[in-house]
Design a protein around this motif. Structure first.
Motif, PDB file in Angstrom:
ATOM      1  N   ALA A 139       0.855  -1.190   0.000  1.00  0.00           N
ATOM      2  CA  ALA A 139       0.000   0.000   0.000  1.00  0.00           C
ATOM      3  C   ALA A 139       0.887   1.235   0.000  1.00  0.00           C
ATOM      4  CB  ALA A 139      -0.922  -0.012   1.215  1.00  0.00           C
ATOM      5  N   SER A 140       0.245   2.379  -0.040  1.00  0.00           N
ATOM      6  CA  SER A 140       0.977   3.637   0.075  1.00  0.00           C
ATOM      7  C   SER A 140       0.108   4.623   0.837  1.00  0.00           C
ATOM      8  CB  SER A 140       1.338   4.189  -1.302  1.00  0.00           C
ATOM      9  OG  SER A 140       0.171   4.490  -2.039  1.00  0.00           O
ATOM     10  N   VAL A 141       0.775   5.600   1.397  1.00  0.00           N
ATOM     11  CA  VAL A 141       0.089   6.641   2.143  1.00  0.00           C
ATOM     12  C   VAL A 141       0.685   7.975   1.707  1.00  0.00           C
ATOM     13  CG1 VAL A 141       1.673   6.521   4.128  1.00  0.00           C
ATOM     14  CG2 VAL A 141      -0.633   7.390   4.472  1.00  0.00           C
ATOM     15  N   VAL A 142      -0.151   8.989   1.652  1.00  0.00           N
ATOM     16  CA  VAL A 142       0.345  10.326   1.363  1.00  0.00           C
ATOM     17  C   VAL A 142       1.312  10.700   2.481  1.00  0.00           C
ATOM     18  CG1 VAL A 142      -0.312  12.766   1.237  1.00  0.00           C
ATOM     19  CG2 VAL A 142      -1.740  11.038   0.145  1.00  0.00           C
ATOM     20  N   LYS A 143       2.464  11.235   2.131  1.00  0.00           N
ATOM     21  CA  LYS A 143       3.431  11.633   3.148  1.00  0.00           C
ATOM     22  C   LYS A 143       2.748  12.609   4.114  1.00  0.00           C
ATOM     23  CE  LYS A 143       8.107  13.236   3.744  1.00  0.00           C
ATOM     24  NZ  LYS A 143       9.349  13.637   3.076  1.00  0.00           N
ATOM     25  N   GLY A 144       2.723  12.238   5.391  1.00  0.00           N
ATOM     26  CA  GLY A 144       2.039  13.043   6.404  1.00  0.00           C
ATOM     27  C   GLY A 144       0.564  12.713   6.538  1.00  0.00           C
ATOM     28  N   GLY A 145       0.064  11.773   5.712  1.00  0.00           N
ATOM     29  CA  GLY A 145      -1.350  11.400   5.726  1.00  0.00           C
ATOM     30  C   GLY A 145      -1.639  10.316   6.755  1.00  0.00           C
ATOM     31  N   ILE A 146      -2.911  10.076   6.993  1.00  0.00           N
ATOM     32  CA  ILE A 146      -3.332   9.128   8.020  1.00  0.00           C
ATOM     33  C   ILE A 146      -3.534   7.725   7.451  1.00  0.00           C
ATOM     34  CG2 ILE A 146      -4.356  10.869   9.539  1.00  0.00           C
ATOM     35  CD1 ILE A 146      -7.114  10.076   8.394  1.00  0.00           C
ATOM     36  N   LEU A 147      -3.461   6.746   8.352  1.00  0.00           N
ATOM     37  CA  LEU A 147      -3.632   5.347   7.987  1.00  0.00           C
ATOM     38  C   LEU A 147      -4.979   5.096   7.321  1.00  0.00           C
ATOM     39  CD1 LEU A 147      -2.802   2.376   8.000  1.00  0.00           C
ATOM     40  CD2 LEU A 147      -3.516   2.265  10.406  1.00  0.00           C
ATOM     41  N   LEU A 148      -6.025   5.716   7.782  1.00  0.00           N
ATOM     42  CA  LEU A 148      -7.361   5.520   7.209  1.00  0.00           C
ATOM     43  C   LEU A 148      -7.371   5.818   5.712  1.00  0.00           C
ATOM     44  CD1 LEU A 148     -10.356   4.872   7.521  1.00  0.00           C
ATOM     45  CD2 LEU A 148     -10.721   7.236   8.276  1.00  0.00           C
ATOM     46  N   GLY A 149      -6.679   6.861   5.288  1.00  0.00           N
ATOM     47  CA  GLY A 149      -6.603   7.193   3.866  1.00  0.00           C
ATOM     48  C   GLY A 149      -5.926   6.090   3.068  1.00  0.00           C
ATOM     49  N   ALA A 150      -4.827   5.547   3.611  1.00  0.00           N
ATOM     50  CA  ALA A 150      -4.121   4.453   2.932  1.00  0.00           C
ATOM     51  C   ALA A 150      -5.013   3.220   2.838  1.00  0.00           C
ATOM     52  CB  ALA A 150      -2.833   4.122   3.680  1.00  0.00           C
ATOM     53  N   MET A 151      -5.764   2.929   3.901  1.00  0.00           N
ATOM     54  CA  MET A 151      -6.649   1.770   3.900  1.00  0.00           C
ATOM     55  C   MET A 151      -7.782   1.946   2.891  1.00  0.00           C
ATOM     56  SD  MET A 151      -6.700   0.925   7.994  1.00  0.00           S
ATOM     57  CE  MET A 151      -7.956  -0.345   7.857  1.00  0.00           C
ATOM     58  N   ARG A 152      -8.323   3.142   2.796  1.00  0.00           N
ATOM     59  CA  ARG A 152      -9.391   3.395   1.818  1.00  0.00           C
ATOM     60  C   ARG A 152      -8.870   3.266   0.395  1.00  0.00           C
ATOM     61  NH1 ARG A 152     -12.230   8.378   5.064  1.00  0.00           N
ATOM     62  NH2 ARG A 152     -13.760   7.091   6.159  1.00  0.00           N
ATOM     63  N   ARG A 153      -7.677   3.780   0.135  1.00  0.00           N
ATOM     64  CA  ARG A 153      -7.090   3.673  -1.194  1.00  0.00           C
ATOM     65  C   ARG A 153      -6.821   2.208  -1.538  1.00  0.00           C
ATOM     66  NH1 ARG A 153      -4.724   7.703  -0.749  1.00  0.00           N
ATOM     67  NH2 ARG A 153      -2.870   7.101   0.410  1.00  0.00           N
ATOM     68  N   LEU A 154      -6.322   1.443  -0.558  1.00  0.00           N
ATOM     69  CA  LEU A 154      -6.071   0.020  -0.776  1.00  0.00           C
ATOM     70  C   LEU A 154      -7.377  -0.717  -1.070  1.00  0.00           C
ATOM     71  CD1 LEU A 154      -4.226  -2.456  -0.835  1.00  0.00           C
ATOM     72  CD2 LEU A 154      -4.450  -2.564   1.668  1.00  0.00           C
ATOM     73  N   MET A 155      -8.424  -0.430  -0.311  1.00  0.00           N
ATOM     74  CA  MET A 155      -9.704  -1.107  -0.515  1.00  0.00           C
ATOM     75  C   MET A 155     -10.268  -0.804  -1.911  1.00  0.00           C
ATOM     76  SD  MET A 155     -13.133  -1.260   1.882  1.00  0.00           S
ATOM     77  CE  MET A 155     -13.510   0.476   1.856  1.00  0.00           C
ATOM     78  N   SER A 156     -10.093   0.420  -2.381  1.00  0.00           N
ATOM     79  CA  SER A 156     -10.644   0.769  -3.696  1.00  0.00           C
ATOM     80  C   SER A 156      -9.843   0.159  -4.841  1.00  0.00           C
ATOM     81  CB  SER A 156     -10.732   2.288  -3.855  1.00  0.00           C
ATOM     82  OG  SER A 156      -9.441   2.848  -3.980  1.00  0.00           O
ATOM     83  N   SER A 157      -8.604  -0.252  -4.573  1.00  0.00           N
ATOM     84  CA  SER A 157      -7.768  -0.791  -5.642  1.00  0.00           C
ATOM     85  C   SER A 157      -7.510  -2.294  -5.527  1.00  0.00           C
ATOM     86  CB  SER A 157      -6.421  -0.064  -5.665  1.00  0.00           C
ATOM     87  OG  SER A 157      -5.673  -0.382  -4.510  1.00  0.00           O
ATOM     88  N   ASN A 158      -7.981  -2.935  -4.457  1.00  0.00           N
ATOM     89  CA  ASN A 158      -7.677  -4.347  -4.243  1.00  0.00           C
ATOM     90  C   ASN A 158      -8.927  -5.062  -3.747  1.00  0.00           C
ATOM     91  OD1 ASN A 158      -6.821  -6.844  -3.023  1.00  0.00           O
ATOM     92  ND2 ASN A 158      -4.738  -6.049  -3.073  1.00  0.00           N
ATOM     93  N   ILE A 159      -9.434  -5.997  -4.539  1.00  0.00           N
ATOM     94  CA  ILE A 159     -10.663  -6.694  -4.148  1.00  0.00           C
ATOM     95  C   ILE A 159     -10.446  -7.648  -2.976  1.00  0.00           C
ATOM     96  CG2 ILE A 159     -11.781  -6.492  -6.401  1.00  0.00           C
ATOM     97  CD1 ILE A 159     -10.935  -9.396  -6.926  1.00  0.00           C
ATOM     98  N   GLY A 160      -9.198  -7.937  -2.619  1.00  0.00           N
ATOM     99  CA  GLY A 160      -8.915  -8.842  -1.509  1.00  0.00           C
ATOM    100  C   GLY A 160      -8.830  -8.164  -0.166  1.00  0.00           C
ATOM    101  N   PHE A 161      -9.037  -6.848  -0.124  1.00  0.00           N
ATOM    102  CA  PHE A 161      -8.959  -6.115   1.138  1.00  0.00           C
ATOM    103  C   PHE A 161     -10.188  -5.232   1.276  1.00  0.00           C
ATOM    104  CE2 PHE A 161      -7.817  -2.410   3.714  1.00  0.00           C
ATOM    105  CZ  PHE A 161      -7.338  -3.029   4.850  1.00  0.00           C
ATOM    106  N   LYS A 162     -10.892  -5.432   2.374  1.00  0.00           N
ATOM    107  CA  LYS A 162     -12.027  -4.557   2.685  1.00  0.00           C
ATOM    108  C   LYS A 162     -12.105  -4.402   4.190  1.00  0.00           C
ATOM    109  CE  LYS A 162     -15.243  -8.370   2.389  1.00  0.00           C
ATOM    110  NZ  LYS A 162     -16.260  -9.031   1.655  1.00  0.00           N
TER     111      LYS A 162
END
Length: 134
Positions: free
Chosen positions: A46-69
Motif C-alpha cells: 500500500a501507500s500513504v500520502v506523506k504526512g497522511g493518516i492510515l485511514l486514507g491508505a486503507m481506503r485507497r487500498l480497498m478501492s484498488s484491491n478486491i482482496g482487502f475490505k
C-alpha cells in the motif's frame, strides 16, 4: 481587487489543473493477522500520502484491491473505530477486537496508541491489523 478582475480570475480557480495538488506517496505494508484462529496472514502493498493518516491508505487500498475490505464505526469522541477487516468483526460477546500494531523498518513491533484516523504511517512501516482476544 475590482469586481472585474475577480470575475476574470474565478474560472482559473475552477480549473482542475490549478486546484490539483501533487502529493508525495510513501510505501507501507498492511498485514492482516488472525491471532484467534491459526490462519495464514495476508500482506498487502500500500501507500500513504506523506504526512497522511492510515485511514486514507486503507481506503485507497480497498478501492484498488478486491482482496482487502474493512468497515469502521464513527465514535463522536474518538473518531473512526476499526470494526471489521475482510468480513471478520470484533465482538464484545466473544471478547475479540482488531489490535493495531506497527513493525518499524528496524524490526521493532509496537502497539499503536492512536487509531486509524490519527496514526500517520512512516515509509516502509508494516501496519499489522491483528484480530485478537482480550
Amino acid at each position: 481587487m475590482t469586481p472585474t478582475i475577480v470575475f476574470l480570475l474565478l474560472p482559473l480557480l475552477l480549473l482542475p489543473e490549478v486546484r490539483t495538488k501533487e502529493y508525495e506517496f510513501v510505501p507501507i505494508e498492511i498485514k492482516v493477522v488472525n491471532s484467534v484462529k491459526d490462519t495464514p496472514a495476508e500482506t498487502f502493498g500500500a501507500s500513504v500520502v506523506k504526512g497522511g493518516i492510515l485511514l486514507g491508505a486503507m481506503r485507497r487500498l480497498m478501492s484498488s484491491n478486491i482482496g482487502f475490505k474493512f468497515s469502521i464505526q464513527e465514535d463522536e469522541h474518538f473518531g473512526p473505530f476499526l470494526e471489521s477487516v475482510n468480513g471478520l468483526s470484533g465482538s464484545d460477546r466473544d471478547h475479540t477486537y482488531w489490535e493495531l500494531l506497527v513493525k518499524t523498518p528496524t524490526g521493532e513491533t509496537i502497539r499503536l496508541d492512536a487509531g486509524i484516523g490519527c496514526y500517520v504511517p512512516k515509509a516502509h512501516e508494516q501496519i499489522i491489523l491483528n484480530f485478537n482476544k482480550w
